[in-house]
Design a protein around this motif. Structure first.
Motif, PDB file in Angstrom:
ATOM      1  N   SER A 193      -6.972   1.009  -5.217  1.00  0.00           N
ATOM      2  CA  SER A 193      -6.264  -0.245  -5.001  1.00  0.00           C
ATOM      3  C   SER A 193      -7.079  -1.059  -4.001  1.00  0.00           C
ATOM      4  CB  SER A 193      -4.881   0.086  -4.441  1.00  0.00           C
ATOM      5  OG  SER A 193      -4.261  -1.060  -3.927  1.00  0.00           O
ATOM      6  N   LEU A 242       2.770   9.213  -6.245  1.00  0.00           N
ATOM      7  CA  LEU A 242       3.505   8.194  -5.489  1.00  0.00           C
ATOM      8  C   LEU A 242       3.593   6.907  -6.295  1.00  0.00           C
ATOM      9  CD1 LEU A 242       2.003   8.543  -1.885  1.00  0.00           C
ATOM     10  CD2 LEU A 242       4.302   9.177  -2.631  1.00  0.00           C
ATOM     11  N   ASP A 243       2.468   6.562  -6.957  1.00  0.00           N
ATOM     12  CA  ASP A 243       2.413   5.298  -7.673  1.00  0.00           C
ATOM     13  C   ASP A 243       3.362   5.283  -8.868  1.00  0.00           C
ATOM     14  OD1 ASP A 243       1.035   2.722  -7.551  1.00  0.00           O
ATOM     15  OD2 ASP A 243       0.330   3.230  -9.563  1.00  0.00           O
ATOM     16  N   MET A 259       0.826  -1.216   0.000  1.00  0.00           N
ATOM     17  CA  MET A 259       0.000   0.000   0.000  1.00  0.00           C
ATOM     18  C   MET A 259       0.858   1.262   0.000  1.00  0.00           C
ATOM     19  SD  MET A 259      -3.131  -1.040   2.471  1.00  0.00           S
ATOM     20  CE  MET A 259      -3.835   0.579   2.359  1.00  0.00           C
ATOM     21  N   LEU A 260       2.026   1.172  -0.635  1.00  0.00           N
ATOM     22  CA  LEU A 260       2.959   2.304  -0.620  1.00  0.00           C
ATOM     23  C   LEU A 260       2.396   3.548  -1.305  1.00  0.00           C
ATOM     24  CD1 LEU A 260       6.440   0.640  -1.222  1.00  0.00           C
ATOM     25  CD2 LEU A 260       5.662   1.868   0.819  1.00  0.00           C
ATOM     26  N   SER A 261       1.508   3.367  -2.283  1.00  0.00           N
ATOM     27  CA  SER A 261       0.999   4.545  -2.992  1.00  0.00           C
ATOM     28  C   SER A 261      -0.398   4.942  -2.506  1.00  0.00           C
ATOM     29  CB  SER A 261       1.011   4.309  -4.501  1.00  0.00           C
ATOM     30  OG  SER A 261       0.427   3.069  -4.811  1.00  0.00           O
ATOM     31  N   VAL A 262      -0.779   4.428  -1.335  1.00  0.00           N
ATOM     32  CA  VAL A 262      -2.098   4.762  -0.778  1.00  0.00           C
ATOM     33  C   VAL A 262      -1.940   5.661   0.448  1.00  0.00           C
ATOM     34  CG1 VAL A 262      -4.145   3.793   0.353  1.00  0.00           C
ATOM     35  CG2 VAL A 262      -3.180   2.656  -1.651  1.00  0.00           C
ATOM     36  N   ARG A 263      -2.630   6.810   0.441  1.00  0.00           N
ATOM     37  CA  ARG A 263      -2.562   7.721   1.581  1.00  0.00           C
ATOM     38  C   ARG A 263      -3.915   7.845   2.309  1.00  0.00           C
ATOM     39  NH1 ARG A 263       1.292   6.408   1.874  1.00  0.00           N
ATOM     40  NH2 ARG A 263       3.351   7.279   1.585  1.00  0.00           N
ATOM     41  N   ASN A 264      -4.981   7.483   1.595  1.00  0.00           N
ATOM     42  CA  ASN A 264      -6.318   7.509   2.199  1.00  0.00           C
ATOM     43  C   ASN A 264      -6.963   6.168   1.897  1.00  0.00           C
ATOM     44  OD1 ASN A 264      -6.165  10.338   2.896  1.00  0.00           O
ATOM     45  ND2 ASN A 264      -6.437  10.739   0.714  1.00  0.00           N
ATOM     46  N   CYS A 265      -7.571   5.556   2.889  1.00  0.00           N
ATOM     47  CA  CYS A 265      -8.207   4.281   2.567  1.00  0.00           C
ATOM     48  C   CYS A 265      -9.477   4.006   3.362  1.00  0.00           C
ATOM     49  CB  CYS A 265      -7.213   3.124   2.680  1.00  0.00           C
ATOM     50  SG  CYS A 265      -6.817   2.681   4.354  1.00  0.00           S
ATOM     51  N   PHE A 266     -10.269   3.133   2.752  1.00  0.00           N
ATOM     52  CA  PHE A 266     -11.521   2.657   3.330  1.00  0.00           C
ATOM     53  C   PHE A 266     -11.258   1.229   3.789  1.00  0.00           C
ATOM     54  CE2 PHE A 266     -15.143  -0.078   2.557  1.00  0.00           C
ATOM     55  CZ  PHE A 266     -16.237   0.601   3.065  1.00  0.00           C
ATOM     56  N   LEU A 298       6.905   4.551  -7.946  1.00  0.00           N
ATOM     57  CA  LEU A 298       7.221   3.211  -7.437  1.00  0.00           C
ATOM     58  C   LEU A 298       7.858   2.385  -8.555  1.00  0.00           C
ATOM     59  CD1 LEU A 298       4.237   1.666  -5.430  1.00  0.00           C
ATOM     60  CD2 LEU A 298       6.494   2.317  -4.585  1.00  0.00           C
ATOM     61  N   GLY A 334      -8.215   1.427  -1.226  1.00  0.00           N
ATOM     62  CA  GLY A 334      -7.279   2.540  -1.033  1.00  0.00           C
ATOM     63  C   GLY A 334      -7.322   3.483  -2.213  1.00  0.00           C
ATOM     64  N   GLU A 335      -7.229   4.779  -1.919  1.00  0.00           N
ATOM     65  CA  GLU A 335      -7.154   5.788  -2.981  1.00  0.00           C
ATOM     66  C   GLU A 335      -5.695   5.847  -3.431  1.00  0.00           C
ATOM     67  OE1 GLU A 335      -8.548   9.513  -1.445  1.00  0.00           O
ATOM     68  OE2 GLU A 335      -7.612  10.672  -3.054  1.00  0.00           O
ATOM     69  N   VAL A 336      -5.447   5.576  -4.714  1.00  0.00           N
ATOM     70  CA  VAL A 336      -4.065   5.570  -5.196  1.00  0.00           C
ATOM     71  C   VAL A 336      -3.603   6.995  -5.469  1.00  0.00           C
ATOM     72  CG1 VAL A 336      -2.522   4.836  -7.067  1.00  0.00           C
ATOM     73  CG2 VAL A 336      -4.264   3.265  -6.186  1.00  0.00           C
ATOM     74  N   ASP A 337      -2.511   7.393  -4.840  1.00  0.00           N
ATOM     75  CA  ASP A 337      -1.876   8.679  -5.131  1.00  0.00           C
ATOM     76  C   ASP A 337      -1.027   8.456  -6.383  1.00  0.00           C
ATOM     77  OD1 ASP A 337       0.149  10.715  -5.256  1.00  0.00           O
ATOM     78  OD2 ASP A 337      -0.419  11.287  -3.224  1.00  0.00           O
TER      79      ASP A 337
END
Lengths: 93, 98
Positions: free
Chosen positions: B16, B79-80, A54-61, B83, B73-76
């Motif tokens: 994601s 950032l993505d 989840m390295l590119s996730v900053r907000n999540c449900f 990677l 997850g909301e993908v930034d």
């Protein structure tokens, strides 16, 4: 509904949510609903080296059904108040 | 329910999804409902392994049943794109055990 109300009071606080797949995610509690689904902001996975998924996730449900624990801020719970409210709810209102 | 952790704000965004069996599916959120059933467009699965970098499998239009969803997850996208998935190695996520 008691724990729904309880979590609503924690909105804006920093919590760690541990999932039933051992993943632990830390972030600011943004919102919660009746299913105890949780939305976190500014999230980071506690062990990012082991779990880089989840390295590119900053907000999540997070779906309520997969939550094992929510670690709260130390001052996040008034145990006396919760105790009384729990008894009231057990008695049926 | 207003103010709850709905997925409205994520529609048409890249998300994601981590499923209960530990898979990671990335795609554009097209729809959802009360039970967290989800429609993803242009989706692909990211397969993690310790032997090689992340493999990406094209899935296309996909519906995921809410029962089987752990995280959305909301993908930034900045950032993505920074990677390097080809260099990323990790064990696949464990399945959810209720």
């Amino acid at each position: 509904m008691l724990f729904f109300s309880y979590f609503k009071d924690l909105v804006g606080r920093e919590v760690t949510v541990e999932l039933k797949n051992d993943l632990a995610i830390r972030g600011t509690l943004h919102s919660v609903d009746q299913y105890l689904n949780i939305k976190l902001e500014n999230t980071r996975v506690v062990d990012q080296d082991k779990y880089p998924h989840m390295l590119s996730v900053r907000n999540c449900f997070i779906r309520g059904s997969v939550v094992r624990y929510v670690q709260l801020p130390a001052d996040g719970v008034d145990t006396d108040l919760l105790h009384d409210a729990t008894r009231r709810e057990a008695r049926g209102g | 329910m207003s103010g709850g952790p709905g997925l409205e704000s994520l529609v048409d965004q890249l998300i994601s999804v981590i499923t209960n069996d530990g898979r990671n599916i990335v795609g554009v959120l097209k729809g959802f409902d009360q039970a967290t059933n989800i429609i993803l467009d242009e989706s692909h699965e990211r397969v993690y392994s310790t032997k090689e970098g992340v493999q990406q499998l094209v899935l296309g239009l996909y519906i995921i049943r809410g029962d089987n969803i752990s995280i959305v997850g909301e993908v930034d996208e900045d950032l993505d794109s920074n990677l390097d998935l080809t260099e990323l190695r990790a064990h696949p996520l464990k399945p959810i055990i209720h």
